[in-house]
Design a protein around this motif. Structure first.
Motif, PDB file in Angstrom:
ATOM      1  N   TRP A  36      20.163   8.041  53.421  1.00 46.75           N
ATOM      2  CA  TRP A  36      19.708   6.714  53.007  1.00 46.75           C
ATOM      3  C   TRP A  36      18.242   6.768  52.580  1.00 46.75           C
ATOM      4  N   PHE A  37      17.417   7.443  53.376  1.00 44.28           N
ATOM      5  CA  PHE A  37      15.980   7.469  53.107  1.00 44.28           C
ATOM      6  C   PHE A  37      15.641   8.232  51.828  1.00 44.28           C
ATOM      7  N   PHE A  38      16.218   9.431  51.671  1.00 42.26           N
ATOM      8  CA  PHE A  38      15.843  10.282  50.546  1.00 42.26           C
ATOM      9  C   PHE A  38      16.682  10.075  49.291  1.00 42.26           C
ATOM     10  N   LEU A  39      17.957   9.722  49.447  1.00 46.18           N
ATOM     11  CA  LEU A  39      18.840   9.611  48.293  1.00 46.18           C
ATOM     12  C   LEU A  39      19.568   8.267  48.237  1.00 46.18           C
ATOM     13  N   GLY A  40      19.014   7.283  48.917  1.00 43.73           N
ATOM     14  CA  GLY A  40      19.660   5.980  49.001  1.00 43.73           C
ATOM     15  C   GLY A  40      19.916   5.326  47.661  1.00 43.73           C
ATOM     16  N   GLY A  41      18.982   5.430  46.754  1.00 42.57           N
ATOM     17  CA  GLY A  41      19.144   4.821  45.433  1.00 42.57           C
ATOM     18  C   GLY A  41      20.309   5.391  44.655  1.00 42.57           C
ATOM     19  N   LEU A  42      20.748   6.568  45.023  1.00 39.60           N
ATOM     20  CA  LEU A  42      21.898   7.189  44.369  1.00 39.60           C
ATOM     21  C   LEU A  42      23.198   6.903  45.119  1.00 39.60           C
ATOM     22  N   GLY A  43      23.099   6.183  46.226  1.00 39.14           N
ATOM     23  CA  GLY A  43      24.278   5.799  46.993  1.00 39.14           C
ATOM     24  C   GLY A  43      24.882   6.919  47.813  1.00 39.14           C
ATOM     25  N   VAL A  44      24.148   8.004  48.007  1.00 40.27           N
ATOM     26  CA  VAL A  44      24.700   9.175  48.699  1.00 40.27           C
ATOM     27  C   VAL A  44      25.108   8.840  50.133  1.00 40.27           C
ATOM     28  N   HIS A  45      24.353   7.994  50.819  1.00 39.52           N
ATOM     29  CA  HIS A  45      24.711   7.614  52.187  1.00 39.52           C
ATOM     30  C   HIS A  45      26.053   6.887  52.227  1.00 39.52           C
ATOM     31  N   ARG A  46      26.350   6.132  51.189  1.00 40.37           N
ATOM     32  CA  ARG A  46      27.635   5.430  51.129  1.00 40.37           C
ATOM     33  C   ARG A  46      28.778   6.407  50.858  1.00 40.37           C
ATOM     34  N   PHE A  47      28.545   7.391  50.006  1.00 43.99           N
ATOM     35  CA  PHE A  47      29.561   8.422  49.778  1.00 43.99           C
ATOM     36  C   PHE A  47      29.838   9.166  51.085  1.00 43.99           C
ATOM     37  N   LEU A  49      29.694   8.093  54.044  1.00 43.43           N
ATOM     38  CA  LEU A  49      30.440   7.253  54.974  1.00 43.43           C
ATOM     39  C   LEU A  49      31.793   6.823  54.422  1.00 43.43           C
ATOM     40  N   GLY A  50      32.207   7.423  53.310  1.00 44.47           N
ATOM     41  CA  GLY A  50      33.527   7.145  52.759  1.00 44.47           C
ATOM     42  C   GLY A  50      33.610   5.871  51.949  1.00 44.47           C
ATOM     43  N   LYS A  51      32.489   5.290  51.615  1.00 48.30           N
ATOM     44  CA  LYS A  51      32.463   4.061  50.826  1.00 48.30           C
ATOM     45  C   LYS A  51      32.206   4.425  49.359  1.00 48.30           C
ATOM     46  N   THR A  52      33.193   5.081  48.760  1.00 49.91           N
ATOM     47  CA  THR A  52      33.049   5.652  47.429  1.00 49.91           C
ATOM     48  C   THR A  52      32.807   4.588  46.355  1.00 49.91           C
ATOM     49  N   PRO A  86      23.984   1.139  60.727  1.00 53.76           N
ATOM     50  CA  PRO A  86      24.560   1.409  62.059  1.00 53.76           C
ATOM     51  C   PRO A  86      26.013   0.950  62.179  1.00 53.76           C
ATOM     52  N   LYS A  87      26.337  -0.212  61.646  1.00 54.45           N
ATOM     53  CA  LYS A  87      27.713  -0.708  61.688  1.00 54.45           C
ATOM     54  C   LYS A  87      28.628   0.151  60.830  1.00 54.45           C
ATOM     55  N   MET A  88      28.163   0.565  59.653  1.00 61.06           N
ATOM     56  CA  MET A  88      28.980   1.401  58.776  1.00 61.06           C
ATOM     57  C   MET A  88      29.299   2.740  59.448  1.00 61.06           C
ATOM     58  N   ILE A  89      28.324   3.320  60.123  1.00 62.89           N
ATOM     59  CA  ILE A  89      28.536   4.599  60.817  1.00 62.89           C
ATOM     60  C   ILE A  89      29.543   4.408  61.948  1.00 62.89           C
ATOM     61  N   GLY A  90      29.366   3.360  62.737  1.00 58.86           N
ATOM     62  CA  GLY A  90      30.299   3.089  63.836  1.00 58.86           C
ATOM     63  C   GLY A  90      31.711   2.851  63.334  1.00 58.86           C
ATOM     64  N   ASP A  91      31.849   2.072  62.258  1.00 60.02           N
ATOM     65  CA  ASP A  91      33.168   1.804  61.698  1.00 60.02           C
ATOM     66  C   ASP A  91      33.840   3.090  61.215  1.00 60.02           C
ATOM     67  N   LYS A  92      33.075   3.935  60.527  1.00 60.94           N
ATOM     68  CA  LYS A  92      33.636   5.188  60.022  1.00 60.94           C
ATOM     69  C   LYS A  92      34.062   6.092  61.175  1.00 60.94           C
ATOM     70  N   ASN A  93      33.241   6.185  62.215  1.00 64.85           N
ATOM     71  CA  ASN A  93      33.589   7.034  63.355  1.00 64.85           C
ATOM     72  C   ASN A  93      34.808   6.500  64.108  1.00 64.85           C
ATOM     73  N   ARG A  94      34.957   5.184  64.207  1.00 66.98           N
ATOM     74  CA  ARG A  94      36.153   4.611  64.832  1.00 66.98           C
ATOM     75  C   ARG A  94      37.392   4.900  63.987  1.00 66.98           C
TER      76      ARG A  94
END
Length: 113
Positions: A36-47, A49-52, A86-94
Motif C-alpha cells: 500500500w505504501f510503496f505501490l498503492g497508486g498502482l493498486g498492488v495491495h488490492r491485487f 488481497l485478491g481484489k483484482t 485491516p478489514k480487507m486483510i482480515g476478510d481475505k484471511n477468513r
C-alpha cells in the motif's frame, strides 16, 4: 457456520494440516501495508488481497485520470484504503481459512467413502 465452529469440528491431524496450509496461504499485514505504501497508486495491495477488479480500476484510475488532476483522486482513494486495509486483510484471511477447512473436510469425506 463461522470458521471457529468449523475448526472446532476438526480432529488433531486435520487441525495440524489446517495450520500448516493456513501459514502458507495467509496474507501478511506487513506485506499488505508495504505494498500500500510503496505501490498503492498502482493498486498492488488490492491485487495481493485478491481484489483484482478494484485493483485494475485503481491502476486505470491512476494512469488515466490522476495525471490530469495531480494525483488528488488517487491520494483520496489511498487514504480511504489505509482505513479499509485491516478489514480487507482480515476478510481475505477468513476466506482462506474457510477454503482450507472445506478442502480438509472434502478430503476426509472422500477418503471415508
Amino acid at each position: 457456520m463461522d470458521n471457529l465452529q468449523l475448526k472446532s469440528q476438526l480432529n488433531e491431524k486435520q487441525l495440524t494440516i489446517f495450520n500448516q496450509e493456513y501459514d502458507k496461504k495467509k496474507r501478511s499485514v506487513l506485506i499488505a501495508w508495504l505494498l500500500w505504501f510503496f505501490l498503492g497508486g498502482l493498486g498492488v495491495h488490492r491485487f495481493y488481497l485478491g481484489k483484482t477488479v478494484s485493483g485494475i480500476i485503481l491502476l486505470a484510475f491512476t494512469i488515466l485520470i490522476s495525471w490530469a488532476t495531480f494525483f488528488i483522486p488517487t491520494a483520496i482513494w489511498l487514504i480511504v484504503d489505509a482505513f479499509l486495509l485491516p478489514k480487507m486483510i482480515g476478510d481475505k484471511n477468513r476466506e482462506i481459512e474457510k477454503e482450507i477447512i472445506n478442502q480438509i473436510k472434502g478430503v476426509v469425506t472422500s477418503e471415508t467413502v
